[in-house]
Design an enzyme around this catalytic site. Structure first.
Site, mmCIF file in Angstrom:
data_model
loop_
_atom_site.group_PDB
_atom_site.id
_atom_site.type_symbol
_atom_site.label_atom_id
_atom_site.label_comp_id
_atom_site.label_asym_id
_atom_site.label_seq_id
_atom_site.Cartn_x
_atom_site.Cartn_y
_atom_site.Cartn_z
ATOM 1 N N ASP A 1 -1.521 -4.513 -5.797
ATOM 2 C CA ASP A 1 -0.066 -4.373 -5.779
ATOM 3 C C ASP A 1 0.386 -3.124 -5.041
ATOM 4 O O ASP A 1 -0.360 -2.161 -4.896
ATOM 5 C CB ASP A 1 0.475 -4.348 -7.217
ATOM 6 C CG ASP A 1 -0.056 -3.164 -8.007
ATOM 7 O OD1 ASP A 1 -1.264 -2.877 -7.900
ATOM 8 O OD2 ASP A 1 0.728 -2.525 -8.736
ATOM 9 N N GLU A 2 1.611 -3.149 -4.606
ATOM 10 C CA GLU A 2 2.348 -1.989 -4.088
ATOM 11 C C GLU A 2 1.570 -1.191 -3.043
ATOM 12 O O GLU A 2 1.614 0.039 -3.021
ATOM 13 C CB GLU A 2 2.761 -1.068 -5.248
ATOM 14 C CG GLU A 2 3.739 -1.730 -6.206
ATOM 15 C CD GLU A 2 4.107 -0.849 -7.393
ATOM 16 O OE1 GLU A 2 5.274 -0.884 -7.804
ATOM 17 O OE2 GLU A 2 3.222 -0.133 -7.906
#
Length: 531
Positions: free
Chosen positions: A320-321
């Site tokens: 993620d991210e």
């Protein structure tokens, strides 16, 4: 209203009996065969503490006993159970110890709330422990019902993790996802391998990264806790969790959220220089390098060692991210990481960004935020199953109100109370139940410093998620759940569990423990202040 009306999660089928209630007497016993002995002993330990009764374990039952019975097959799967309460016996039946464990959690709620009070025998008469006659048949909607604890931003000791397990399991949660690494810290020991072509100093991961933690001015205290788990610590957590029907899922976040690794191992940086450790709560600013051979050597060693000490089938690799990782670089790296993870024999789990790559059979996509279409497409085309963690319905770190003393408030639609976590259906966006592995509520710990603060954010919202994950959509009702939450307050208070007193719930009791306020030494609506 009797205790059969207050059960959480709501069972599939509850039929109050016409006959007299069951009275647990001082001479009662718990009858169970060898395979059911561990669950029977857990039940006995709970009841002995409150009642003072001996409750010996025996193999043959007689009238007045509680019987736990394992059978070869059972409708509803391995976690299903039936529970029958009559005047002369309580009989709990399942096909596995997991099913018996779930049934024991229901039986626990059928007793008066005083069953949760240690030493209650000193001020209770023998006629206290009455359960109404009832027949219950129950099975979970979803196989996976989890909570996530972010131990990277702020560390939780082995004992603190076990305390969290003790509370969550009474609501039939059966999975604990440990977020072990991030920009601020590295929390799991990795041994120096016999073969180490690039000479990577794996011991530095915990020597340097284990001392890290997030720092947020409004948290009490501002800096999180440092520490790490040895591999034996991790095994210890898993062994304890297994006795409570809980699977542990470890996460190594890749290719972003990796500054602690870049600070510990210089060779992971293109310039060969270690990054400084960071305490910022900002996200998305670190990345592994797609071009360095050391990247893949490192990931292979870390995932291989973690898989070797993980009892369960899942290995979470984050994903993620990764905001500063170019799209092509992200796809190239994550594609290789997924293959490395799959080669360990585990099913690879990743946050929904990793749906951008080709996923191997058995992969799990944890949906949390953003475009849902790639997740649905992977579920349909590759057969990947989905773990539902949409932030607005499951993120347990979000504030209850704008002036909450801990918590975050980045998720659109907040602040969030118990109802936003209850009033949703995981089968959405075209997903069917069979494509959904289950539901997980993440607790990120940028502002959390101890178990009491964690509990305050978790409960009662995690109880909402427990019912969403366990109970069929057709038996759920928000108004009735609100009433049952209120009745639950007394049980939580007896256990010493801190919970947020949602103002729209009529609570049967309030939490006994004070809640830390950002301004230590003052008074607030959250209770007497302790730093």
């Amino acid at each position: 209203m009797n205790t059969t009306d207050n059960l959480i999660p709501r069972p599939s089928h509850v039929a109050p009996g016409d006959g007299p209630a069951f009275l647990l007497s001082p001479g009662a016993r718990i009858a169970a065969g060898h395979a059911a002995a561990q669950v029977a002993e857990q039940l006995a330990a709970l009841l002995r503490t409150a009642t003072g009764f001996a409750l010996p374990l025996v193999e043959e039952h007689r009238p007045g006993d509680i019987s736990l019975e394992l059978v070869e097959s059972f409708d509803g799967g391995r976690e299903a159970y039936t529970l029958t309460v009559a005047e002369d016996e309580i009989r709990l039946t399942a096909s596995t110890p997991a099913g018996l464990f779930n049934g024991v959690q229901t039986l626990r709620q059928l007793f008066p709330a005083a069953i949760e009070e240690a030493g209650a025998a000193e001020n209770r008469d023998a006629g206290t422990w009455v359960i109404p006659a009832v027949e219950i048949a129950d099975a979970p909607r979803f196989a996976y019902r989890g909570l996530m604890l972010d131990v990277a931003r702020s560390f939780f000791t082995v004992e603190e993790v076990k305390e969290q397990i003790d509370v969550m399991t009474q609501f039939k949660f059966n999975a604990l996802h440990l977020h072990l690494t991030d920009d601020q810290a590295w929390r799991i020991e990795i041994h120096e391998p016999a073969e180490n072509p690039s000479g990577l100093p794996y011991a530095k991961l915990t020597e340097v990264g284990g001392q890290g933690a997030v720092e947020v001015p409004t948290a009490v205290p501002p800096r999180g806790n440092s520490g790490f788990y040895t591999q034996q610590d991790f095994r210890d957590i898993q062994a304890y969790a297994a006795t409570k029907n809980v699977l542990v899922i470890p996460e190594i976040d890749l290719p972003g959220h990796v500054n602690a690794a870049l600070a510990a191992i210089p060779q992971l940086n293109p310039d060969g220089l270690a990054k400084p450790m960071s305490t910022t709560s900002e996200v998305g600013w670190s990345t592994l390098s797609v071009e360095l051979p050391a990247t893949y050597e490192f990931v292979r060693e870390v995932l291989s060692q973690l898989a070797a000490i993980t009892d369960g089938p899942y290995l979470h690799i984050g994903g993620d991210e990764a905001h500063v990782t170019g799209h092509d670089d992200y796809v190239a790296m994550v594609q290789r990481f997924v293959r490395i993870g799959a080669e360990t024999g585990k099913s690879v789990v990743g946050w929904n960004e990793f749906a951008a790559v080709e996923l191997p059979e058995g992969s799990v996509i944890q949906y949390w935020h953003g475009d849902f279409e790639p997740t649905v497409r992977q579920a349909e085309q590759s057969g990947s199953r989905v773990m539902m963690s949409p932030a607005a319905n499951t993120y347990l770190d979000q504030k209850y109100a704008s002036d909450s003393p801990v918590g975050l408030e980045w998720v659109e639609g907040g602040p969030f109370t118990w109802s936003e976590y209850y009033n949703w259906d995981p089968a959405q966006g075209g997903l069917q139940d069979q494509q959904i592995l289950g539901v997980e509520g993440p607790l990120w710990t940028e502002t959390v410093r101890n178990n009491q603060q964690a509990q305050w954010l978790l409960y009662p919202r995690a109880v909402s998620l427990a019912e969403v994950a366990w109970s069929g959509q057709e038996v759920r009702n928000a108004g009735d759940f609100r009433r049952r939450l209120g009745a639950l307050g007394e049980r939580l208070a007896q256990q010493g569990v801190v919970f947020q007193e949602a103002p729209d719930v009529e609570w049967s009791a309030k939490p006994e423990y004070p809640f830390p306020d950002p301004i230590a030494g003052s008074e607030s609506k959250y209770g007497t202040i302790e730093a």
